[in-house]
Design an enzyme around this catalytic site. Structure first.
Site, PDB file in Angstrom:
ATOM      1  N   HIS A  93       0.846  -1.201   0.000  1.00  0.00           N
ATOM      2  CA  HIS A  93       0.000   0.000   0.000  1.00  0.00           C
ATOM      3  C   HIS A  93       0.879   1.247   0.000  1.00  0.00           C
ATOM      4  CE1 HIS A  93      -3.240  -2.738   1.184  1.00  0.00           C
ATOM      5  NE2 HIS A  93      -4.060  -1.801   0.729  1.00  0.00           N
TER       6      HIS A  93
ATOM      7  N   LYS B  53      -0.601   4.948   4.609  1.00  0.00           N
ATOM      8  CA  LYS B  53      -1.530   4.028   5.284  1.00  0.00           C
ATOM      9  C   LYS B  53      -1.111   3.834   6.739  1.00  0.00           C
ATOM     10  CE  LYS B  53      -3.973  -0.315   4.664  1.00  0.00           C
ATOM     11  NZ  LYS B  53      -5.256   0.305   4.954  1.00  0.00           N
TER      12      LYS B  53
HETATM   13  N1  LIG Z   1     -12.926  -0.342   3.245  1.00  0.00           N
HETATM   14  C1  LIG Z   1     -12.333   0.063   2.104  1.00  0.00           C
HETATM   15  O1  LIG Z   1     -12.712  -0.352   0.991  1.00  0.00           O
HETATM   16  C2  LIG Z   1     -11.198   1.054   2.170  1.00  0.00           C
HETATM   17  C3  LIG Z   1     -10.589   1.530   1.006  1.00  0.00           C
HETATM   18  C4  LIG Z   1      -9.614   2.521   1.107  1.00  0.00           C
HETATM   19  C5  LIG Z   1      -9.275   3.009   2.362  1.00  0.00           C
HETATM   20  N2  LIG Z   1      -9.874   2.506   3.480  1.00  0.00           N
HETATM   21  C6  LIG Z   1      -9.607   3.038   4.831  1.00  0.00           C
HETATM   22  O2  LIG Z   1     -10.325   4.266   4.954  1.00  0.00           O
HETATM   23  C7  LIG Z   1      -9.657   5.128   5.873  1.00  0.00           C
HETATM   24  C8  LIG Z   1      -9.449   6.490   5.227  1.00  0.00           C
HETATM   25  O3  LIG Z   1      -8.604   6.372   4.098  1.00  0.00           O
HETATM   26  P1  LIG Z   1      -8.132   7.667   3.277  1.00  0.00           P
HETATM   27  O4  LIG Z   1      -7.186   7.143   2.264  1.00  0.00           O
HETATM   28  O5  LIG Z   1      -9.297   8.477   2.848  1.00  0.00           O
HETATM   29  O6  LIG Z   1      -7.309   8.452   4.413  1.00  0.00           O
HETATM   30  P2  LIG Z   1      -6.982   9.998   4.485  1.00  0.00           P
HETATM   31  O7  LIG Z   1      -5.889  10.136   5.486  1.00  0.00           O
HETATM   32  O8  LIG Z   1      -6.758  10.562   3.104  1.00  0.00           O
HETATM   33  O9  LIG Z   1      -8.317  10.656   5.061  1.00  0.00           O
HETATM   34  C9  LIG Z   1      -8.752  10.484   6.376  1.00  0.00           C
HETATM   35  C10 LIG Z   1      -9.548  11.737   6.740  1.00  0.00           C
HETATM   36  O10 LIG Z   1     -10.157  11.532   8.032  1.00  0.00           O
HETATM   37  C11 LIG Z   1     -10.077  12.756   8.727  1.00  0.00           C
HETATM   38  N3  LIG Z   1     -10.272  12.583  10.168  1.00  0.00           N
HETATM   39  C12 LIG Z   1      -9.357  12.383  11.142  1.00  0.00           C
HETATM   40  N4  LIG Z   1      -9.969  12.300  12.331  1.00  0.00           N
HETATM   41  C13 LIG Z   1     -11.299  12.472  12.110  1.00  0.00           C
HETATM   42  C14 LIG Z   1     -12.426  12.516  12.950  1.00  0.00           C
HETATM   43  N5  LIG Z   1     -12.331  12.380  14.276  1.00  0.00           N
HETATM   44  N6  LIG Z   1     -13.642  12.688  12.393  1.00  0.00           N
HETATM   45  C15 LIG Z   1     -13.768  12.837  11.038  1.00  0.00           C
HETATM   46  N7  LIG Z   1     -12.718  12.834  10.203  1.00  0.00           N
HETATM   47  C16 LIG Z   1     -11.495  12.650  10.732  1.00  0.00           C
HETATM   48  C17 LIG Z   1      -8.704  13.310   8.356  1.00  0.00           C
HETATM   49  O11 LIG Z   1      -8.612  14.697   8.654  1.00  0.00           O
HETATM   50  C18 LIG Z   1      -8.682  13.003   6.848  1.00  0.00           C
HETATM   51  O12 LIG Z   1      -9.261  14.042   6.088  1.00  0.00           O
HETATM   52  C19 LIG Z   1      -8.370   4.380   6.266  1.00  0.00           C
HETATM   53  O13 LIG Z   1      -8.615   3.676   7.469  1.00  0.00           O
HETATM   54  C20 LIG Z   1      -8.166   3.394   5.118  1.00  0.00           C
HETATM   55  O14 LIG Z   1      -7.439   2.247   5.504  1.00  0.00           O
HETATM   56  C21 LIG Z   1     -10.823   1.542   3.402  1.00  0.00           C
END
Ligand SMILES: NC(=O)c1ccc[n+]([C@@H]2O[C@H](COP(=O)([O-])OP(=O)(O)OC[C@H]3O[C@@H](n4cnc5c(N)ncnc54)[C@H](O)[C@@H]3O)[C@@H](O)[C@H]2O)c1
Length: 238
Positions: free
Chosen positions: A135, A139
């Site tokens: 990844h 991550k």
């Molecule tokens: N299930 C799936 O299919 C899948 C796919 C991709 C990513 N993910 C997961 O999704 C999550 C997010 O991924 P991303 O790439 O968008 O990450 P990212 O870091 O780009 O975005 C995360 C966002 O969450 C915000 N955040 C932090 N604390 C918060 C809070 N208390 N309340 C609301 N927002 C808050 C951050 O400011 C940021 O904007 C990760 O855990 C990743 O592993 C899951």
């Protein structure tokens, strides 16, 4: 339908694009700096909240949605030690929760192939099974949620493996997972079966985040009007 986004990072932004393309309305966007918006009219009017934030914040955000009776589509990974609590809260309080470690339809096909191959390989102890997941460097959790789901699919079917371990060495009963973090890779998962004679491998390579985002929006459409705890198995009929 009326959709709220919790977490407006890489995934939140991709989900917004797909939701708008599918003619949904984004009624609220909550990130770390505006938690007060959980009580906004927009959020309270949402027919589903799609949550992709961070492992440490996910559980509290789910609770806030439950308290406000807003169905949750949960995409954040790395919080699964609290899954049973969420399931219990959801079921005893008649709430709606949809979790997938990976929302991509392709990955869910890959999960099914993984389980099928593991079932066959249970009868062939000459093959040593291992996994590699790669990844992007941002991550936060490791191994990936998808990697854990794949590992569980193998452990359920191969009797000679009893637990997964993120390591390069272990006991013969350990299923070893090698996690690598490189550049901006959206997600690669590969399972290897290695014997003295040959290697069999199956691989999923995500080209972008679009597949995850589309699956999350489809899950929001799926939970509309439903109560209970759902996963991709409920939505996809393999
Ligand atoms: N299930 C799936 O299919 C899948 C796919 C991709 C990513 N993910 C997961 O999704 C999550 C997010 O991924 P991303 O790439 O968008 O990450 P990212 O870091 O780009 O975005 C995360 C966002 O969450 C915000 N955040 C932090 N604390 C918060 C809070 N208390 N309340 C609301 N927002 C808050 C951050 O400011 C940021 O904007 C990760 O855990 C990743 O592993 C899951």
């Amino acid at each position: 339908m009326r959709i709220a986004l919790i977490g407006y990072g890489k995934m939140g932004r991709e989900i917004e694009k797909i939701a708008l393309d599918r003619k949904h309305e984004i009624v609220s966007i909550i990130d770390i700096s505006n938690p007060e918006d959980f009580d906004s009219q927009g959020f309270l009017s949402a027919e589903a909240a799609i949550e992709f934030s961070q492992p440490q914040s996910a559980f509290d955000n789910y609770q806030k949605c439950f308290e406000r009776n807003v169905p949750v589509v949960a995409g954040t990974t790395g919080w699964l030690s609290r899954l049973d609590e969420v399931k219990k809260n959801c079921e005893t309080c008649n709430k709606t929760f949809f979790y997938a470690s990976n929302f991509s339809i392709g990955v869910n096909i890959f999960f099914a192939v993984n389980r099928y191959l593991a079932k066959i390989m249970n009868n062939f102890p000459g093959y040593e099974v291992s996994m590699e997941e790669i990844h992007h460097i941002h991550k936060l959790d490791s191994p990936s949620g998808t990697g854990i789901t794949l590992a569980e699919g193998i452990l359920e079917n191969i009797d000679r493996k009893t637990q997964w371990k993120e390591a390069t060495e272990g006991l013969p009963t350990d299923l070893l997972i090698h996690s690598k973090r490189e550049g901006e890779v959206p997600g690669i998962h590969e399972i290897f079966y290695e014997s003295e004679a040959d290697t069999i491998s199956i691989k999923h390579d995500a080209k972008s985040r679009k597949g995850f985002a589309l699956g999350a929006v489809l899950a929001a459409e799926f939970v509309k009007g439903k109560k209970g705890f759902f996963t991709m198995k409920d939505m996809l009929d393999f």
